[in-house]
Design a protein around this motif. Structure first.
Motif, mmCIF file in Angstrom:
data_model
loop_
_atom_site.group_PDB
_atom_site.id
_atom_site.type_symbol
_atom_site.label_atom_id
_atom_site.label_comp_id
_atom_site.label_asym_id
_atom_site.label_seq_id
_atom_site.Cartn_x
_atom_site.Cartn_y
_atom_site.Cartn_z
ATOM 1 N N SER A 30 -17.536 -44.564 23.896
ATOM 2 C CA SER A 30 -17.737 -45.901 23.429
ATOM 3 C C SER A 30 -19.173 -46.322 23.546
ATOM 4 C CB SER A 30 -16.916 -47.126 23.777
ATOM 5 O OG SER A 30 -16.931 -47.040 25.435
ATOM 6 N N ALA A 31 -19.576 -45.629 25.018
ATOM 7 C CA ALA A 31 -21.049 -46.431 25.367
ATOM 8 C C ALA A 31 -22.099 -45.371 25.751
ATOM 9 C CB ALA A 31 -20.627 -46.933 26.806
ATOM 10 N N VAL A 32 -21.636 -43.958 25.866
ATOM 11 C CA VAL A 32 -22.714 -42.993 26.328
ATOM 12 C C VAL A 32 -22.934 -42.138 25.114
ATOM 13 C CG1 VAL A 32 -23.201 -41.248 27.934
ATOM 14 C CG2 VAL A 32 -21.859 -43.127 28.408
ATOM 15 N N PHE A 33 -22.113 -41.161 24.610
ATOM 16 C CA PHE A 33 -22.163 -40.251 23.680
ATOM 17 C C PHE A 33 -21.524 -40.419 22.217
ATOM 18 C CE2 PHE A 33 -24.240 -37.553 27.026
ATOM 19 C CZ PHE A 33 -25.350 -37.323 26.430
ATOM 20 N N PRO A 34 -21.285 -41.535 21.614
ATOM 21 C CA PRO A 34 -20.627 -41.818 20.291
ATOM 22 C C PRO A 34 -20.620 -40.633 19.420
ATOM 23 C CG PRO A 34 -22.232 -43.492 20.735
ATOM 24 C CD PRO A 34 -22.271 -42.717 21.844
ATOM 25 N N CYS A 35 -21.943 -39.987 19.584
ATOM 26 C CA CYS A 35 -22.246 -38.968 18.529
ATOM 27 C C CYS A 35 -21.239 -37.878 18.574
ATOM 28 C CB CYS A 35 -23.727 -38.649 18.646
ATOM 29 S SG CYS A 35 -24.140 -38.137 20.215
ATOM 30 N N ALA A 36 -20.784 -37.479 19.971
ATOM 31 C CA ALA A 36 -19.941 -36.444 19.972
ATOM 32 C C ALA A 36 -18.421 -36.651 19.593
ATOM 33 C CB ALA A 36 -19.987 -36.086 21.557
ATOM 34 N N PHE A 37 -18.219 -37.813 19.105
ATOM 35 C CA PHE A 37 -16.923 -38.222 18.930
ATOM 36 C C PHE A 37 -16.567 -38.767 17.446
ATOM 37 C CE2 PHE A 37 -17.303 -38.637 23.238
ATOM 38 C CZ PHE A 37 -16.608 -37.687 23.893
ATOM 39 N N SER A 38 -17.607 -38.462 16.627
ATOM 40 C CA SER A 38 -17.512 -38.713 15.151
ATOM 41 C C SER A 38 -16.446 -38.349 14.641
ATOM 42 C CB SER A 38 -18.977 -38.557 14.482
ATOM 43 O OG SER A 38 -19.137 -37.084 14.521
ATOM 44 N N ARG A 39 -15.876 -36.915 14.815
ATOM 45 C CA ARG A 39 -14.732 -36.368 14.113
ATOM 46 C C ARG A 39 -13.718 -36.300 15.275
ATOM 47 N NH1 ARG A 39 -17.000 -30.713 12.101
ATOM 48 N NH2 ARG A 39 -17.926 -30.927 13.867
ATOM 49 N N THR B 271 -24.029 -31.423 24.776
ATOM 50 C CA THR B 271 -24.397 -30.178 23.892
ATOM 51 C C THR B 271 -23.819 -30.610 22.660
ATOM 52 O OG1 THR B 271 -23.753 -28.999 25.698
ATOM 53 C CG2 THR B 271 -24.033 -27.997 23.494
ATOM 54 N N ALA B 272 -22.696 -31.405 22.083
ATOM 55 C CA ALA B 272 -22.408 -31.555 20.818
ATOM 56 C C ALA B 272 -23.659 -32.557 20.085
ATOM 57 C CB ALA B 272 -21.138 -32.287 20.871
ATOM 58 N N CYS B 273 -24.228 -33.477 20.944
ATOM 59 C CA CYS B 273 -25.170 -34.290 20.528
ATOM 60 C C CYS B 273 -26.590 -33.785 20.285
ATOM 61 C CB CYS B 273 -25.107 -35.435 21.228
ATOM 62 S SG CYS B 273 -23.624 -36.759 20.863
ATOM 63 N N MET B 274 -26.848 -32.709 21.388
ATOM 64 C CA MET B 274 -28.336 -32.391 21.493
ATOM 65 C C MET B 274 -28.249 -30.856 22.034
ATOM 66 S SD MET B 274 -30.087 -35.270 23.995
ATOM 67 C CE MET B 274 -28.433 -35.144 25.121
ATOM 68 N N PRO B 275 -27.899 -30.311 20.508
ATOM 69 C CA PRO B 275 -27.729 -28.639 20.529
ATOM 70 C C PRO B 275 -29.046 -27.835 21.484
ATOM 71 C CG PRO B 275 -27.821 -29.422 18.411
ATOM 72 C CD PRO B 275 -27.731 -30.546 19.112
ATOM 73 N N SER B 276 -30.081 -28.619 21.314
ATOM 74 C CA SER B 276 -31.314 -27.897 21.796
ATOM 75 C C SER B 276 -31.699 -28.300 23.017
ATOM 76 C CB SER B 276 -32.668 -28.283 20.805
ATOM 77 O OG SER B 276 -32.339 -27.762 19.522
ATOM 78 N N MET B 277 -30.812 -28.818 24.065
ATOM 79 C CA MET B 277 -31.107 -29.235 25.267
ATOM 80 C C MET B 277 -31.365 -28.183 26.214
ATOM 81 S SD MET B 277 -28.606 -32.022 27.086
ATOM 82 C CE MET B 277 -27.069 -31.427 26.673
ATOM 83 N N PRO B 278 -32.414 -28.309 26.928
ATOM 84 C CA PRO B 278 -32.950 -27.327 27.674
ATOM 85 C C PRO B 278 -32.002 -27.220 29.012
ATOM 86 C CG PRO B 278 -34.384 -28.788 27.990
ATOM 87 C CD PRO B 278 -33.625 -29.112 26.698
ATOM 88 N N ILE B 279 -31.926 -26.307 29.820
ATOM 89 C CA ILE B 279 -31.072 -26.261 30.871
ATOM 90 C C ILE B 279 -31.012 -27.412 32.105
ATOM 91 C CG2 ILE B 279 -32.203 -24.477 32.407
ATOM 92 C CD1 ILE B 279 -28.371 -24.710 32.022
ATOM 93 N N TRP B 280 -32.111 -27.701 32.233
ATOM 94 C CA TRP B 280 -32.544 -28.671 33.448
ATOM 95 C C TRP B 280 -32.152 -30.147 33.048
ATOM 96 C CZ3 TRP B 280 -34.847 -33.376 32.744
ATOM 97 C CH2 TRP B 280 -35.882 -33.509 31.517
#
Length: 288
Positions: free
Chosen positions: A43-52, A117-126
């Motif tokens: 609801s508040a942090v990563f709603p993009c990961a729960f669109s499905r 990772t679901a919302c930002m697949p290009s995230m670097p490791i740090w």
């Protein structure tokens, strides 16, 4: 609750499936807290990961020897599924079971890996580890999620140590081990996880310093002044593209800022403490 293999149970909540060798009553309690954290993140942090519609699959292994047969001895948990897969096995969070505080904190850390990772697949490791450390200390109840409690502090001691603060496990890290932003953003997986260090003690110290520094940088960028938070938000948004060049984006959005000095100053200031309070389902307040 479903009985599975000998001494193992499966507990299903609305969105979480937990498989564990914990006692049944304890498994129910843990699954309920995981559902609560999942709802707050959705609801508040990563709603993009729960669109499905999707389930959060979790395995808790309560015996250290059994966990170390499938995970790193130094790790309290891991997210199984971030690597390329050729089968259709579900992505899964695997945890080593300790006390309730640790279990929830590590679950939220690994959940952050999954949804980030679901919302930002290009995230670097740090950034992947820094965001996970930032979110692992989230304080969740039925109506709100508070972010910003530190899982790390930087101190003058030469040896890392741990303690509990406001219900959160905190690791104290020598100030001399603080990494610069430039060093962090240039790290690959092997460097970040100290895979090439000789000796377990040196590797552990380097790994903890990398985790702590990544958390400190994310904390500063997320909760800092608009002149750092605004370009950081643009940087995160651009990482949603699967083929984004994370290092080039960093240089474009944040490369001109003197983050090394700001981070070192923040690490020296023991009074610096920020907290975001999100009242579900939308942000409401920022407090210091």
């Amino acid at each position: 609750v479903t009985l599975r293999a000998r001494d193992w149970v499966r507990v299903d909540t609305e969105h979480v499936t937990l498989r564990t060798d914990l006692p049944t009553a304890r498994a129910r309690e843990v699954a309920a807290t995981m559902q609560q954290s999942r709802d707050a993140f959705a609801s508040a942090v990563f709603p993009c990961a729960f669109s499905r519609p999707s389930r959060v699959e979790v395995t808790i292994i309560s015996h250290a020897r059994n966990f170390e047969a499938v995970g790193e001895a130094w790790s309290a948990g891991y997210f199984q599924g971030s690597e390329s897969r050729i089968d259709d096995a579900p992505r899964r969070i695997v945890l080593r079971s300790w006390d309730p505080v640790t279990t929830r904190q590590i679950f939220q850390h690994e959940l952050a890996h999954q949804v980030g990772t679901a919302c930002m697949p290009s995230m670097p490791i740090w950034l992947n580890e820094g965001i996970a450390a930032f979110l692992e200390t989230a304080v969740v109840d039925d109506t709100s999620i508070a972010l910003g409690l530190p899982p790390y502090v930087f101190v003058n001691d030469r040896v890392p140590r741990s303690y509990t603060y406001r219900g959160v496990n905190v690791t104290a890290v020598p100030r001399a081990n603080l990494r610069t932003p430039e060093a962090l953003v240039a790290m690959g997986r092997e460097d970040f996880y100290a895979a090439t260090h000789r000796g377990a003690r040196a590797a552990d110290e380097a790994r903890v310093a990398n985790y702590a520094s990544a958390w400190a940088l994310v904390h500063h960028l997320e909760l800092g002044a608009p002149e750092v938070h605004t370009p950081f938000a643009r940087y995160l948004a651009a990482l949603a593209a699967p083929d984004a060049d994370a290092l080039a984006l960093w240089q474009r959005e944040l490369g001109a800022l003197d983050l090394a000095r700001a981070l070192a100053t923040a690490a020296d200031d023991e009074q610096t403490s920020f907290c975001l309070l999100y009242t579900s389902p939308s942000p409401r307040d920022r407090t210091r």
